[in-house]
Design a protein around this motif. Structure first.
Motif, PDB file in Angstrom:
ATOM      1  N   ARG A 242     -52.650   7.018 -31.949  1.00 53.81           N
ATOM      2  CA  ARG A 242     -53.861   6.650 -32.665  1.00 53.81           C
ATOM      3  C   ARG A 242     -54.730   7.856 -33.056  1.00 53.81           C
ATOM      4  O   ARG A 242     -55.726   7.678 -33.725  1.00 53.81           O
ATOM      5  N   GLU A 243     -54.386   9.061 -32.612  1.00 52.68           N
ATOM      6  CA  GLU A 243     -55.266  10.200 -32.847  1.00 52.68           C
ATOM      7  C   GLU A 243     -54.457  11.468 -33.065  1.00 52.68           C
ATOM      8  O   GLU A 243     -53.535  11.770 -32.306  1.00 52.68           O
ATOM      9  N   CYS A 244     -54.793  12.204 -34.135  1.00 55.82           N
ATOM     10  CA  CYS A 244     -54.180  13.519 -34.383  1.00 55.82           C
ATOM     11  C   CYS A 244     -54.852  14.534 -33.472  1.00 55.82           C
ATOM     12  O   CYS A 244     -56.089  14.577 -33.361  1.00 55.82           O
ATOM     13  N   SER A 245     -54.073  15.370 -32.809  1.00 56.39           N
ATOM     14  CA  SER A 245     -54.620  16.333 -31.864  1.00 56.39           C
ATOM     15  C   SER A 245     -55.353  17.481 -32.547  1.00 56.39           C
ATOM     16  O   SER A 245     -56.000  18.272 -31.861  1.00 56.39           O
ATOM     17  N   LEU A 246     -55.263  17.561 -33.880  1.00 57.22           N
ATOM     18  CA  LEU A 246     -55.954  18.629 -34.602  1.00 57.22           C
ATOM     19  C   LEU A 246     -57.220  18.135 -35.289  1.00 57.22           C
ATOM     20  O   LEU A 246     -58.292  18.716 -35.132  1.00 57.22           O
ATOM     21  N   CYS A 247     -57.111  17.075 -36.070  1.00 55.89           N
ATOM     22  CA  CYS A 247     -58.274  16.588 -36.820  1.00 55.89           C
ATOM     23  C   CYS A 247     -59.002  15.455 -36.113  1.00 55.89           C
ATOM     24  O   CYS A 247     -60.138  15.133 -36.472  1.00 55.89           O
ATOM     25  N   GLY A 248     -58.369  14.817 -35.102  1.00 57.19           N
ATOM     26  CA  GLY A 248     -59.015  13.735 -34.372  1.00 57.19           C
ATOM     27  C   GLY A 248     -59.035  12.411 -35.092  1.00 57.19           C
ATOM     28  O   GLY A 248     -59.640  11.458 -34.609  1.00 57.19           O
ATOM     29  N   GLU A 249     -58.412  12.318 -36.267  1.00 53.95           N
ATOM     30  CA  GLU A 249     -58.379  11.067 -37.021  1.00 53.95           C
ATOM     31  C   GLU A 249     -57.057  10.359 -36.793  1.00 53.95           C
ATOM     32  O   GLU A 249     -56.158  10.847 -36.118  1.00 53.95           O
ATOM     33  N   TRP A 250     -56.984   9.157 -37.386  1.00 48.95           N
ATOM     34  CA  TRP A 250     -55.718   8.411 -37.317  1.00 48.95           C
ATOM     35  C   TRP A 250     -54.629   9.228 -37.999  1.00 48.95           C
ATOM     36  O   TRP A 250     -54.800   9.665 -39.117  1.00 48.95           O
ATOM     37  N   PRO A 251     -53.523   9.493 -37.346  1.00 47.08           N
ATOM     38  CA  PRO A 251     -52.500  10.404 -37.890  1.00 47.08           C
ATOM     39  C   PRO A 251     -51.861   9.858 -39.169  1.00 47.08           C
ATOM     40  O   PRO A 251     -51.434   8.705 -39.211  1.00 47.08           O
ATOM     41  N   THR A 252     -51.811  10.707 -40.179  1.00 48.95           N
ATOM     42  CA  THR A 252     -51.135  10.389 -41.439  1.00 48.95           C
ATOM     43  C   THR A 252     -49.750  11.012 -41.418  1.00 48.95           C
ATOM     44  O   THR A 252     -49.624  12.225 -41.236  1.00 48.95           O
ATOM     45  N   MET A 253     -48.728  10.189 -41.575  1.00 43.23           N
ATOM     46  CA  MET A 253     -47.346  10.655 -41.448  1.00 43.23           C
ATOM     47  C   MET A 253     -47.183  11.408 -40.122  1.00 43.23           C
ATOM     48  O   MET A 253     -46.967  12.622 -40.096  1.00 43.23           O
ATOM     49  N   PRO A 254     -47.339  10.729 -38.988  1.00 44.14           N
ATOM     50  CA  PRO A 254     -47.379  11.396 -37.676  1.00 44.14           C
ATOM     51  C   PRO A 254     -46.079  12.143 -37.355  1.00 44.14           C
ATOM     52  O   PRO A 254     -44.985  11.673 -37.649  1.00 44.14           O
ATOM     53  N   HIS A 255     -46.258  13.337 -36.781  1.00 46.03           N
ATOM     54  CA  HIS A 255     -45.141  14.186 -36.360  1.00 46.03           C
ATOM     55  C   HIS A 255     -45.418  14.735 -34.972  1.00 46.03           C
ATOM     56  O   HIS A 255     -46.577  14.800 -34.534  1.00 46.03           O
ATOM     57  N   THR A 256     -44.369  15.118 -34.287  1.00 49.30           N
ATOM     58  CA  THR A 256     -44.479  15.741 -32.967  1.00 49.30           C
ATOM     59  C   THR A 256     -43.802  17.104 -33.012  1.00 49.30           C
ATOM     60  O   THR A 256     -42.951  17.373 -33.858  1.00 49.30           O
ATOM     61  N   ILE A 257     -44.201  17.951 -32.045  1.00 54.10           N
ATOM     62  CA  ILE A 257     -43.611  19.301 -31.953  1.00 54.10           C
ATOM     63  C   ILE A 257     -42.845  19.479 -30.650  1.00 54.10           C
ATOM     64  O   ILE A 257     -42.472  20.598 -30.296  1.00 54.10           O
TER      65      ILE A 257
END
Length: 304
Positions: A242-257
């Motif tokens: 539910r949260e992008c670790s960089l922008c803090g918003e709902w992830p758009t096209m979510p990816h993992t590293i």
């Protein structure tokens, strides 16, 4: 310097830089007048002034000469800088205005010479080819000789400070100040501040592109917020994506590293392209592989 007595004015020599500035101002004025004049013909057929351009320029320069040299013994640039012409052929040291002959010859040398330079080939183009080639060579030789004489005159002017142009030297007209110049007190504090600021600004312009601001920002955030075990809420957010670790918003096209955290594709891609040693701001993990995250979102999750 001769002092003024009675109605006669004394002669005040002019600095070299002031004479050169006056010449540049005269050129700028001529260009301004010509541009304003040509703007009146923008609505006409293109090339209307092309056949009569030398004559029109000569007429405009004649008008300027009438209201400057002829009337006030000074060009517009000289008037701005408190300069005027003096008859240097007179024996007295007092100020003597230009004679009518000097003013007329000044008009012929400046305006007439420029018109002849632009029209000389057209005047002799109707002659035979052989005679025209000879006349053309004579004109080129004369033009080169005048430029050489102008260069020599300029070198003499830089040494002695009088007669900035060849026309002035031939006619014996000299630039002098209209009024005595007061001594100026020059303060260098403002100039030193400007030089220091410009030098510092140029240093920053050169240095800033070499600094990895994003990496410094991540390092600073890791120092201020030491990495610790993930809380239950963070694990829940990572698990539900539910949260992008960089922008803090709902992830758009979510990816993992390769770590439990999720990122927007554009966030992680731009940061990784900017810094190949990019690490996760949450746990400090390096980018092993950029993989899309496949998951299903329930409608109830979107309402939360």
């Amino acid at each position: 310097m001769a002092s003024s007595t009675g109605n006669e004015k004394g002669v005040n020599p002019v600095l070299r830089i002031s004479q050169l500035d006056a010449l540049e101002l005269n050129k700028a004025l001529e260009q301004l007048v010509w541009s304003q004049f040509t703007s009146c013909f923008h609505g006409f057929k293109p090339g209307v002034l092309a056949h009569f351009e030398p004559e029109v320029k000569a007429f405009l320069c004649l008008v300027l000469w009438k209201f400057t040299i002829y009337s006030r013994n000074a060009t517009v640039g000289q008037a701005i800088l408190n300069i005027q012409y003096k008859n240097n052929l007179s024996k007295t040291e007092k100020y003597q205005p230009l004679s009518k002959h000097q003013k007329l010859w000044y008009l012929i040398f400046t305006v007439g010479g420029r018109w002849l330079e632009e029209r000389c080939y057209d005047l002799f183009s109707n002659r035979q080819q052989q005679s025209f080639s000879k006349i053309k060579s004579y004109i080129s030789f004369g033009s080169g000789l005048l430029k050489l004489c102008g260069l020599l005159n300029f070198l003499v002017f830089l040494r002695k400070g009088t007669f900035a142009t060849l026309t002035e030297r031939i006619l014996g007209i000299r630039s002098v100040f209209c009024k005595p110049q007061s001594v100026r007190q020059v303060g260098f504090e403002y100039m030193n501040r400007e030089l220091l600021w410009h030098g510092f600004a140029e240093f920053l312009i050169y240095l800033l592109p070499l600094i990895n601001v994003q990496k410094l920002k991540l390092k600073f955030s890791s120092w201020c917020l030491p990495i610790a075990g993930l809380s239950n809420s963070e694990n829940a957010l990572a698990a539900h994506c539910r949260e992008c670790s960089l922008c803090g918003e709902w992830p758009t096209m979510p990816h993992t590293i390769g770590c439990p955290h999720v990122f927007c594709y554009y966030c992680i891609k731009s940061n990784f392209l900017f810094d190949m040693y990019f690490t996760c701001p949450k746990c400090g993990s390096e980018v092993h592989s950029l993989q899309p995250l496949k998951y299903k979102i329930e409608m109830t999750d979107l309402r939360v």
